[in-house]
Enzyme design. Structure first.
Site, PDB file in Angstrom:
ATOM      1  N   HIS A 193     -25.348 -11.435 -22.239  1.00 20.57           N
ATOM      2  CA  HIS A 193     -26.551 -10.938 -21.570  1.00 20.57           C
ATOM      3  C   HIS A 193     -26.902 -11.894 -20.445  1.00 20.57           C
ATOM      4  CE1 HIS A 193     -30.577  -9.355 -20.969  1.00 20.57           C
ATOM      5  NE2 HIS A 193     -30.181  -8.315 -21.668  1.00 20.57           N
TER       6      HIS A 193
ATOM      7  N   ASP B  54     -27.033  -3.471 -27.713  1.00 22.37           N
ATOM      8  CA  ASP B  54     -26.091  -2.356 -27.802  1.00 22.37           C
ATOM      9  C   ASP B  54     -25.061  -2.515 -28.904  1.00 22.37           C
ATOM     10  OD1 ASP B  54     -27.139  -0.932 -25.598  1.00 22.37           O
ATOM     11  OD2 ASP B  54     -26.255  -2.429 -24.270  1.00 22.37           O
TER      12      ASP B  54
HETATM   13  N1  ACO Z   1     -16.882 -10.436 -23.311  1.00 18.24           N
HETATM   14  C1  ACO Z   1     -16.068 -11.408 -22.860  1.00 18.24           C
HETATM   15  N2  ACO Z   1     -16.406 -12.282 -21.890  1.00 18.24           N
HETATM   16  C2  ACO Z   1     -17.615 -12.147 -21.355  1.00 18.24           C
HETATM   17  C3  ACO Z   1     -18.528 -11.172 -21.773  1.00 18.24           C
HETATM   18  C4  ACO Z   1     -18.126 -10.292 -22.797  1.00 18.24           C
HETATM   19  N3  ACO Z   1     -18.931  -9.337 -23.244  1.00 18.24           N
HETATM   20  N4  ACO Z   1     -19.664 -11.280 -21.067  1.00 18.24           N
HETATM   21  C5  ACO Z   1     -19.484 -12.304 -20.227  1.00 18.24           C
HETATM   22  N5  ACO Z   1     -18.241 -12.831 -20.400  1.00 18.24           N
HETATM   23  C6  ACO Z   1     -17.680 -14.012 -19.721  1.00 18.24           C
HETATM   24  C7  ACO Z   1     -17.255 -13.675 -18.302  1.00 18.24           C
HETATM   25  O1  ACO Z   1     -15.931 -13.222 -18.249  1.00 18.24           O
HETATM   26  C8  ACO Z   1     -17.462 -15.032 -17.631  1.00 18.24           C
HETATM   27  O2  ACO Z   1     -16.377 -15.844 -18.016  1.00 18.24           O
HETATM   28  P1  ACO Z   1     -15.814 -16.990 -17.005  1.00 18.24           P
HETATM   29  O3  ACO Z   1     -16.900 -18.029 -16.954  1.00 18.24           O
HETATM   30  O4  ACO Z   1     -14.556 -17.459 -17.659  1.00 18.24           O
HETATM   31  O5  ACO Z   1     -15.575 -16.303 -15.689  1.00 18.24           O
HETATM   32  C9  ACO Z   1     -18.719 -15.585 -18.312  1.00 18.24           C
HETATM   33  O6  ACO Z   1     -18.729 -14.958 -19.620  1.00 18.24           O
HETATM   34  C10 ACO Z   1     -20.019 -15.244 -17.579  1.00 18.24           C
HETATM   35  O7  ACO Z   1     -20.042 -13.833 -17.385  1.00 18.24           O
HETATM   36  P2  ACO Z   1     -20.817 -13.108 -16.215  1.00 18.24           P
HETATM   37  O8  ACO Z   1     -20.156 -11.793 -15.940  1.00 18.24           O
HETATM   38  O9  ACO Z   1     -21.023 -14.033 -15.062  1.00 18.24           O
HETATM   39  O10 ACO Z   1     -22.223 -12.874 -16.901  1.00 18.24           O
HETATM   40  P3  ACO Z   1     -23.361 -11.937 -16.343  1.00 18.24           P
HETATM   41  O11 ACO Z   1     -24.645 -12.577 -16.698  1.00 18.24           O
HETATM   42  O12 ACO Z   1     -23.132 -11.577 -14.915  1.00 18.24           O
HETATM   43  O13 ACO Z   1     -23.167 -10.572 -17.180  1.00 18.24           O
HETATM   44  C11 ACO Z   1     -23.281  -8.932 -18.821  1.00 18.24           C
HETATM   45  C12 ACO Z   1     -23.937 -10.171 -18.220  1.00 18.24           C
HETATM   46  C13 ACO Z   1     -23.026  -7.875 -17.727  1.00 18.24           C
HETATM   47  C14 ACO Z   1     -24.212  -8.311 -19.842  1.00 18.24           C
HETATM   48  C15 ACO Z   1     -21.940  -9.358 -19.479  1.00 18.24           C
HETATM   49  O14 ACO Z   1     -22.181 -10.282 -20.510  1.00 18.24           O
HETATM   50  C16 ACO Z   1     -21.151  -8.167 -20.011  1.00 18.24           C
HETATM   51  O15 ACO Z   1     -20.401  -7.537 -19.255  1.00 18.24           O
HETATM   52  N6  ACO Z   1     -21.297  -7.809 -21.327  1.00 18.24           N
HETATM   53  C17 ACO Z   1     -20.630  -6.677 -21.865  1.00 18.24           C
HETATM   54  C18 ACO Z   1     -21.352  -5.403 -21.488  1.00 18.24           C
HETATM   55  C19 ACO Z   1     -22.652  -5.270 -22.243  1.00 18.24           C
HETATM   56  O16 ACO Z   1     -22.714  -5.420 -23.445  1.00 18.24           O
HETATM   57  N7  ACO Z   1     -23.687  -4.922 -21.492  1.00 18.24           N
HETATM   58  C20 ACO Z   1     -25.021  -4.679 -22.054  1.00 18.24           C
HETATM   59  C21 ACO Z   1     -25.985  -5.743 -21.623  1.00 18.24           C
HETATM   60  S1  ACO Z   1     -27.535  -5.510 -22.369  1.00 18.24           S
HETATM   61  C22 ACO Z   1     -28.205  -4.216 -21.553  1.00 18.24           C
HETATM   62  O17 ACO Z   1     -28.043  -3.959 -20.409  1.00 18.24           O
HETATM   63  C23 ACO Z   1     -28.981  -3.384 -22.386  1.00 18.24           C
END
Ligand code: ACO
Length: 454
Positions: A332, A389
């Site tokens: 998140h 979720d």
């Molecule tokens: N699985 C694996 N790796 C992940 C995940 C995940 N779910 N989420 C983040 N990461 C990793 C990224 O690959 C990145 O790794 P790196 O440092 O090696 O490049 C690091 O964690 C940071 O990730 P970002 O994408 O910069 O985090 P951001 O804050 O932009 O994204 C988000 C947040 C979109 C929610 C992300 O965690 C994600 O895609 N999660 C999965 C989708 C999800 O569950 N979305 C629902 C969110 S809650 C809502 O909207 C109700």
């Protein structure tokens, strides 16, 4: 070189009124930004939970600089009285009330009132609100023709966003300027009709006849009735199922400046009407990184099961970032701790399945994935925890809600938050159109070449 130094002192007590209801405190300390040979002082503001922000509104005027923050990860786009999140501590509060207490003691409709109007309703206010929601739940009969135009495999989020806008066309006075005296009526109409529209979209996708709402049912029960009854046979509503869905809606009701809520505020800032602003919110919510994640979680769990994997192989491919794969329902932007909503849903998931006498192999996979991920350095180092979720889909599946409707359920739940944020923008006499800036990286001036010379 740019340097900032913020002296985190105590609030000075100076108050800058922002709207009649919310105030921001101006700190006596300033942040100092040094650029080239000049230093400028920037005001520091502080909110009611002691969050500090540097006010850069005059930065460009004074230095020619703008700030750059891709994805707005560190940008406060507004002040707001509605929802407080402490992502590090895993805290979520609506209007000061903890999500844990509300989810245990309140209902979706009561929380909707709280979010929109700022305080818990009195008994009379709640009864009147509930009556108004009942009054508006039926759509204009001509709306039925609009549903006919969609292909049967249209995604219900596409139908929902279009139909919210279409439904707004049946309230002519909406097209005029915002009128606070009419807001109560318009917002109740929107909140009431979103669930009717959602249920009709579902029936349409199955080629089933539309079922009209029943005035004797409350908000959530009526939604389930419109989804699952037949014109000749009412579905038997189980109180546990109604309560579980009501709680899911309540847990989704607001979440401060996420992608869809910011979209609603953005559209509202241009003074679009409440139906148009909410329809834009639905579109913003749709994507798999936002509201679409609940559908993606279930698809991920079903895929893992189909592969005969217990989650081990899948987690390995996530960590290796194979094809950009992510563990859906994890991570998140704001929570760097367990999402408190996921905690509540996880605790209720098992109980609900037992009460409905159902078991779900996908829950076993989810539990195993969570257990493994929370011990794994990849997830620990990145502070990736289950979000709302991760478990909501398993509960909705147990209630018989099809996977394609999961994001629609999120949209119904989030409607009070969108409405409250819309109102905050409209009621703020100082609010301006949202208009971020950019750093242009395209070509510099080029000469136009006639087509024969290209
Ligand atoms: N699985 C694996 N790796 C992940 C995940 C995940 N779910 N989420 C983040 N990461 C990793 C990224 O690959 C990145 O790794 P790196 O440092 O090696 O490049 C690091 O964690 C940071 O990730 P970002 O994408 O910069 O985090 P951001 O804050 O932009 O994204 C988000 C947040 C979109 C929610 C992300 O965690 C994600 O895609 N999660 C999965 C989708 C999800 O569950 N979305 C629902 C969110 S809650 C809502 O909207 C109700």
């Amino acid at each position: 070189m740019v340097e900032t130094g913020i002296d985190n002192g105590v609030a000075s007590g100076a108050i800058r009124a922002s709207t009649p209801t919310h105030t921001i405190h101006l700190m006596s300390e300033k942040a100092t930004l040094t650029y080239k040979d000049a230093s400028i002082d920037l005001p520091v503001i502080v909110g009611s939970e002691n969050e500090h922000g540097v006010d850069i509104a005059k930065l460009r005027d004074q230095t020619g600089l703008i700030t750059y923050d891709d994805g707005f990860g560190n940008t406060g786009s507004c002040t707001s009285d509605i929802t407080f999140i402490d992502g590090e501590a895993g805290i979520l509060r609506y209007r000061g009330y903890s999500i844990e207490e509300l989810s245990e003691k309140s209902t979706f409709v009561e929380v909707a009132w709280l979010l929109i109007h700022g305080n818990l309703p009195t008994r009379t206010e709640l009864r009147k609100f509930s009556d108004t929601l009942t009054e508006y739940q039926v759509l204009h009969e001509a709306m039925k023709h609009h549903f006919e135009g969609f292909p049967s495999n249209a995604h219900p989020m596409a139908i929902l966003s279009s139909m919210i806008n279409a439904s707004g066309c049946f309230t002519r006075e909406l097209t005029g300027p915002y009128d606070p005296a009419k807001f109560k009526r318009h917002s109740a109409r929107l909140l009431s009709q979103v669930r009717t529209l959602a249920a009709f979209a579902y029936r349409k996708s199955l080629g089933l006849p539309i079922v009209y709402p029943k005035p004797e049912y409350k908000y959530t029960a009526n939604f389930l009735h419109m989804m699952f009854s037949m014109p000749y046979d009412d579905v038997k509503l189980q109180p546990e199922a109604v309560a579980a869905l009501d709680q899911i809606l309540l847990l989704h009701a607001d979440h401060e400046q996420n992608c869809s809520t910011s979209t609603v505020r953005m559209v509202a800032s241009g003074r679009a009407n409440i139906f148009a602003s909410a329809a834009a919110g639905v579109c913003a919510l749709w994507g798999p990184l936002h509201g679409g994640a609940n559908q993606a979680v279930l698809e991920m769990l079903a895929h893992i099961r189909h592969e005969g994997d217990d989650g081990t192989k899948f987690l390995k491919s996530v960590k290796e970032k194979e094809g950009g794969k992510r563990l859906m329902g994890f991570g998140h932007r704001v929570y760097k701790n367990y999402d408190p909503r996921a905690k509540i849903l996880k605790a209720n998931c098992d109980k609900l399945l037992a009460r409905l006498k159902k078991s779900d192999p996908l829950l076993d996979i989810a539990l195993k994935l969570e257990e493994t991920a929370l011990k794994d350095p990849y997830f620990l180092e990145r502070k990736l925890y289950p979000n709302v979720d991760f478990y909501s889909g398993i509960i909705m599946r147990a209630l018989g809600i099809p996977t394609e409707m999961f994001t629609v359920m999120f949209a119904i739940g989030r409607m009070p938050g969108w409405i409250a944020n819309f109102k905050e923008v409209m009621d703020d006499p100082t609010s301006r159109i949202y208009r971020p800036r950019q750093i242009y990286t395209g070509p510099t001036i080029r000469e136009y070449l006639p087509i024969e010379d290209r």
